[in-house]
Design a protein around this motif. Sequence first.
Motif, PDB file in Angstrom:
ATOM      1  N   GLY A   1       8.404   2.576   4.380  1.00  0.00           N
ATOM      2  CA  GLY A   1       9.235   2.107   5.479  1.00  0.00           C
ATOM      3  C   GLY A   1       9.227   0.617   5.692  1.00  0.00           C
ATOM      4  O   GLY A   1      10.227   0.045   6.143  1.00  0.00           O
ATOM      5  N   GLU A   2       8.099  -0.055   5.381  1.00  0.00           N
ATOM      6  CA  GLU A   2       7.967  -1.473   5.699  1.00  0.00           C
ATOM      7  C   GLU A   2       7.975  -2.387   4.482  1.00  0.00           C
ATOM      8  O   GLU A   2       8.139  -3.597   4.638  1.00  0.00           O
ATOM      9  CB  GLU A   2       6.673  -1.708   6.483  1.00  0.00           C
ATOM     10  CG  GLU A   2       6.567  -0.957   7.797  1.00  0.00           C
ATOM     11  CD  GLU A   2       5.218  -1.188   8.467  1.00  0.00           C
ATOM     12  OE1 GLU A   2       4.792  -2.360   8.542  1.00  0.00           O
ATOM     13  OE2 GLU A   2       4.588  -0.206   8.898  1.00  0.00           O
ATOM     14  N   ALA A   3       7.752  -1.839   3.292  1.00  0.00           N
ATOM     15  CA  ALA A   3       7.590  -2.706   2.127  1.00  0.00           C
ATOM     16  C   ALA A   3       8.509  -2.353   0.967  1.00  0.00           C
ATOM     17  O   ALA A   3       8.402  -2.945  -0.106  1.00  0.00           O
ATOM     18  CB  ALA A   3       6.134  -2.667   1.656  1.00  0.00           C
ATOM     19  N   GLY A   4       9.401  -1.400   1.157  1.00  0.00           N
ATOM     20  CA  GLY A   4      10.404  -1.111   0.141  1.00  0.00           C
ATOM     21  C   GLY A   4       9.917  -0.357  -1.074  1.00  0.00           C
ATOM     22  O   GLY A   4      10.592  -0.357  -2.111  1.00  0.00           O
ATOM     23  N   PHE A   5       8.767   0.321  -0.978  1.00  0.00           N
ATOM     24  CA  PHE A   5       8.307   1.147  -2.098  1.00  0.00           C
ATOM     25  C   PHE A   5       8.963   2.535  -1.977  1.00  0.00           C
ATOM     26  O   PHE A   5       8.314   3.539  -1.674  1.00  0.00           O
ATOM     27  CB  PHE A   5       6.782   1.265  -2.089  1.00  0.00           C
ATOM     28  CG  PHE A   5       6.065   0.006  -2.495  1.00  0.00           C
ATOM     29  CD1 PHE A   5       5.875  -0.300  -3.843  1.00  0.00           C
ATOM     30  CD2 PHE A   5       5.594  -0.875  -1.538  1.00  0.00           C
ATOM     31  CE1 PHE A   5       5.217  -1.460  -4.223  1.00  0.00           C
ATOM     32  CE2 PHE A   5       4.926  -2.038  -1.902  1.00  0.00           C
ATOM     33  CZ  PHE A   5       4.745  -2.337  -3.242  1.00  0.00           C
ATOM     34  N   ASP A   6      10.256   2.584  -2.234  1.00  0.00           N
ATOM     35  CA  ASP A   6      11.032   3.798  -1.970  1.00  0.00           C
ATOM     36  C   ASP A   6      10.611   4.981  -2.824  1.00  0.00           C
ATOM     37  O   ASP A   6      10.716   6.139  -2.398  1.00  0.00           O
ATOM     38  CB  ASP A   6      12.529   3.511  -2.181  1.00  0.00           C
ATOM     39  CG  ASP A   6      13.056   2.451  -1.242  1.00  0.00           C
ATOM     40  OD1 ASP A   6      12.515   2.342  -0.125  1.00  0.00           O
ATOM     41  OD2 ASP A   6      13.991   1.723  -1.623  1.00  0.00           O
ATOM     42  N   GLU A   7      10.147   4.717  -4.048  1.00  0.00           N
ATOM     43  CA  GLU A   7       9.814   5.806  -4.964  1.00  0.00           C
ATOM     44  C   GLU A   7       8.366   6.276  -4.828  1.00  0.00           C
ATOM     45  O   GLU A   7       7.955   7.221  -5.494  1.00  0.00           O
ATOM     46  CB  GLU A   7      10.076   5.367  -6.410  1.00  0.00           C
ATOM     47  CG  GLU A   7      11.557   5.045  -6.674  1.00  0.00           C
ATOM     48  CD  GLU A   7      11.812   4.637  -8.102  1.00  0.00           C
ATOM     49  OE1 GLU A   7      10.844   4.646  -8.896  1.00  0.00           O
ATOM     50  OE2 GLU A   7      12.958   4.307  -8.427  1.00  0.00           O
ATOM     51  N   LEU A   8       7.626   5.626  -3.964  1.00  0.00           N
ATOM     52  CA  LEU A   8       6.227   6.001  -3.786  1.00  0.00           C
ATOM     53  C   LEU A   8       6.125   7.221  -2.890  1.00  0.00           C
ATOM     54  O   LEU A   8       6.764   7.297  -1.839  1.00  0.00           O
ATOM     55  CB  LEU A   8       5.462   4.841  -3.144  1.00  0.00           C
ATOM     56  CG  LEU A   8       3.942   5.013  -3.037  1.00  0.00           C
ATOM     57  CD1 LEU A   8       3.294   4.880  -4.411  1.00  0.00           C
ATOM     58  CD2 LEU A   8       3.351   3.971  -2.078  1.00  0.00           C
TER      59      LEU A   8
END
Length: 585
Positions: free
Chosen positions: A27-34
């Motif tokens: 949500g805050e750092a853009g690690f969408d695939e994590l």
Amino acid sequence: MFSYLPPVKHMRYVLQDVLSATRRLQGEAGFDELDDDLVRQVLDQAGRFASEVLFPLNASGDRQGCSFDNGEVRTPDGYAGAYRQFQEAGWAALACDPAHGGQGLPHVLNCALQEMMISANHAWTMYPGLLHGAYACLKEHGSEELKRRYLPRLVSGEWLATMCLTEPQAGSDVGLLRTRAVATDDGGYHISGSKIFISGGEHDLTENIVHLVLARIPDAPAGSRGISLFVVPKIRPDGSRNNVLCTGIEHKMGIRGSATCSLDFEQASGWLVGEPHRGLAAMFVMMNAARMLVGAQGLGIAEAVHQNAERYARERVQAKAVVRPPERGGHAADPIILHPPVRRLLATQRALVEGGRMMLYWSGLMLDLAERSPDAARRERLGQLLALVTPVVKAFLTQKGFDGASAALQVYGGYGVITETGVEQYLRDARVTMIYEGTNEIQAIDLVVRKIIGDGGASLGLLLRDIADTARAERAGPLGRYAAALATLADDLGAIGKRLSTPGATTPELPHWIAQDVLQLVGHGVMGWLWLRSARASLDDRDADTGFHDERLATAAHYFAYVFPETAASLAIVRQCLAGDGVAP
């Protein structure tokens, strides 16, 4: 037999239940695939590499050590093969930018990887330990040409890196260094001088070694303001051998499989990193990464020795316990884990190991969010917090790691000092962590003088507000006793920070006298805060895994009863000194 089992279950608990790392990174750092499945896969595979590849080389590497002959260094048997597996599996690239060949995963997962590798084999882990710091330094301060030339090969692990600061006359005071850099007609520099205590300065793991070297350009200002940073590779871009010579390796009490080298640079080819005379600012990117790594070393050592001390205490039978379970019946003696002093040693170790893991991973998560949050104000705030706690992570965790290794050896008794048991090696390996990358005394002075006094207590105030908010939310519930103790410490630290930051309120020497005590207070402030959060997470999730969460709650109780009270002694010293009664002449 000494052994190592990666504590993946507790790692996942810290990341997911205590820190909500996956959700926050998405949500805050853009690690969408994590997602949690990916986190589990990374931890499982990293644990397998550490326990199955690195750990079997630990004791043998300590016995064999490195060898030196005519400028060449040979690492212990098996090290080179393990490094090839590390490189081929992509571990070097874990938290690096995909633009340079990295996997683009969070720094906090790299913290977990580093912890497991150190638990398994501290000495071997020294070789790739500086890769991420060198990568971050060049990524932020290197020219486009230097980035193109070096970043992909560092990210892939094809090449390794060093940090060349220390000289015979210039240890912690880098302003005394004498290594010189003279400009050449092709835009580069000739570097001349000697460096000592260079971890991995020469080895047989990779063909090339990228040295990041501090040196002075002619007519540079005196002191640390006149230092510049240079890339000086072992192999020049044209394939020829650079004028960098390893003149010897140190024979050490610990981390014997790590080559600690003396290097001579004789008009070696080098290239400027960043601006002239701004070398320390560029190098601090690498140094801060190294300090986080050393904190991980304290944690990794403490985890490994605690596992083995607890297992040994269950097996070692000596005397009858004061209170014994009914199933012991008529036995003449009991396992020593039934004796309260041993249980206390082990419980304290566990509290510091699990608290240290929360502290390290929280710091790694802050690094991810500070780099990638879309909110500029949020990035700045997190950057302030990270700068404040980095010396605490380094000094607090290494001190507790050494204490944990000593406590583990105590559990073993006389057998602990016998080489074959394995625990004495970890005690030897742990000792240097309180010295390199800035001694723990320097870390404490950095915290108090540069971070707390330097910004008028603003960064400390940010941390204390977070601690106070959590404590306030728990005051009326079942964790109220812990919350009250933590809130009191936060108030005390706030008052100390305000007093220290008031111009003319203390003598110039006083902050230096009490710096280590203040660091201990901040360390327990962070660890206590995280233990309070852990206790809340385990209360909320207790029904999902009752045995596991009851262990966490019991360990939190032990921490606040037997470990957190260490703050009373530090507070007494600080208060006495601030009152003018405790400063040496």
